[in-house]
Design an enzyme around this catalytic site. Structure first.
Site, PDB file in Angstrom:
ATOM      1  N   GLU A   1       0.798  -1.215   0.000  1.00 35.09           N
ATOM      2  CA  GLU A   1       0.000   0.000   0.000  1.00 35.09           C
ATOM      3  C   GLU A   1       0.837   1.275   0.000  1.00 35.09           C
ATOM      4  OE1 GLU A   1      -2.518  -0.641   3.373  1.00 35.09           O
ATOM      5  OE2 GLU A   1      -4.053  -1.668   2.198  1.00 35.09           O
TER       6      GLU A   1
ATOM      7  N   GLU B   1       7.643 -22.037   7.462  1.00 33.58           N
ATOM      8  CA  GLU B   1       8.171 -21.168   8.507  1.00 33.58           C
ATOM      9  C   GLU B   1       9.215 -21.865   9.384  1.00 33.58           C
ATOM     10  OE1 GLU B   1       5.421 -21.321  12.355  1.00 33.58           O
ATOM     11  OE2 GLU B   1       4.327 -20.600  10.603  1.00 33.58           O
TER      12      GLU B   1
END
Length: 273
Positions: A81, A112
């Protein structure tokens, strides 16, 4: 001091399946109300980190967010953004998630758990000592994040983290730990709820304040935003009307000529009509 995962502790509420819909929504909302107060407690930590980020960015540094699952997705969201909002390069704020871009939409099993993969991912960007790396993890001791933060420390790269547990292993390997303690989740262990909200708020604060300090806002307006749709063209036109006290037609013509609110303002104020 031992590490206790408060985000994994049992919810203060029980028998959720027996609650009415109104009770469910009200109780979730009541828990969410506590999140901004928890963030408020760590504003000094955020302040110190932002100053460090800005100092490095002025030297050509970048900001990296690293994480897995929900935390990784929140980092990518905030990074993605920044260019449309502040008109900066997509290479200035970068989000990296365990498992790669496919993990944005669908979980990648065991991604992960590697302590070495994230450092390899960062190497693709030629990371250096002017950069900042923020690890994001709510309740886990995510090896993907911790391994990368350790390597960053070894290479004189500024490290920070956003977590929702006190004294976590991730905090111990971060130069600027930000611990937003939100307590147990409404649904036990569901850290996409309060913890995710706390992370989103903190990321908003970091990226927005960094961009303001870098001069990407004028007054309170996004004068460097990308004009990527009609709504933003209309917003930019209104900015010019308010700032320059000109007609709508003149403002829109000026904006479409320069395709940037700041450039249009400077052009007009320099005596060009």
């Amino acid at each position: 001091m031992s590490f206790i995962k408060t985000t994994e502790q049992s919810s203060k509420y029980n028998h959720l399946e027996k609650m009415t819909l109104k009770e469910l929504l009200s109780n979730i909302n009541n828990e969410d109300k506590t999140v901004p107060l928890a963030v408020e407690q760590v504003i000094p930590n955020i302040e110190n980190l932002v100053y460090q980020i800005v100092e490095r960015m002025k030297k050509g540094g970048r900001l990296f967010y690293i994480g897995a699952g929900t935390s990784g997705r929140l980092g990518i969201l905030d990074a993605s953004e920044c260019p449309p909002t502040f008109g900066v390069s997509y290479n200035l704020v970068i989000g990296i998630i365990a498992g790669g871009d496919s993990a944005i939409r669908k979980a990648v099993e065991f991604a992960e758990d590697s302590r070495t993969q994230c450092w390899k991912d960062l190497q693709e960007y030629s990371i250096n000592s002017n950069d900042t790396v923020i690890g994001i993890a709510a309740s886990r001791t995510t090896p993907y994040v911790i391994g990368a933060l350790e390597k960053c420390n070894e290479n004189n790269i500024l490290t920070a983290c956003i977590t929702c547990n006190k004294n976590s292993p991730m905090s111990k390997v971060s130069k600027h730990p930000i611990e937003v303690i939100v307590g147990p989740e409404f649904v036990t262990g569901s850290s996409r709820m309060k913890a995710g909200t706390a992370q989103k708020i903190t990321l908003n604060m970091i990226s927005t304040s960094v961009m303001i300090l870098l001069g990407k806002i004028k007054g309170n307006k996004m004068v460097d935003m990308q004009l990527s749709n009609q709504k933003l063209i209309e917003r930019g036109t209104k900015m010019l009307i308010d700032e320059l006290e000109i007609s709508q037609n003149e403002a829109k013509s000026l904006l479409l000529k320069h395709l940037n609110v700041r450039d249009a303002i400077n052009y007009y104020k320099n005596g060009n009509r």
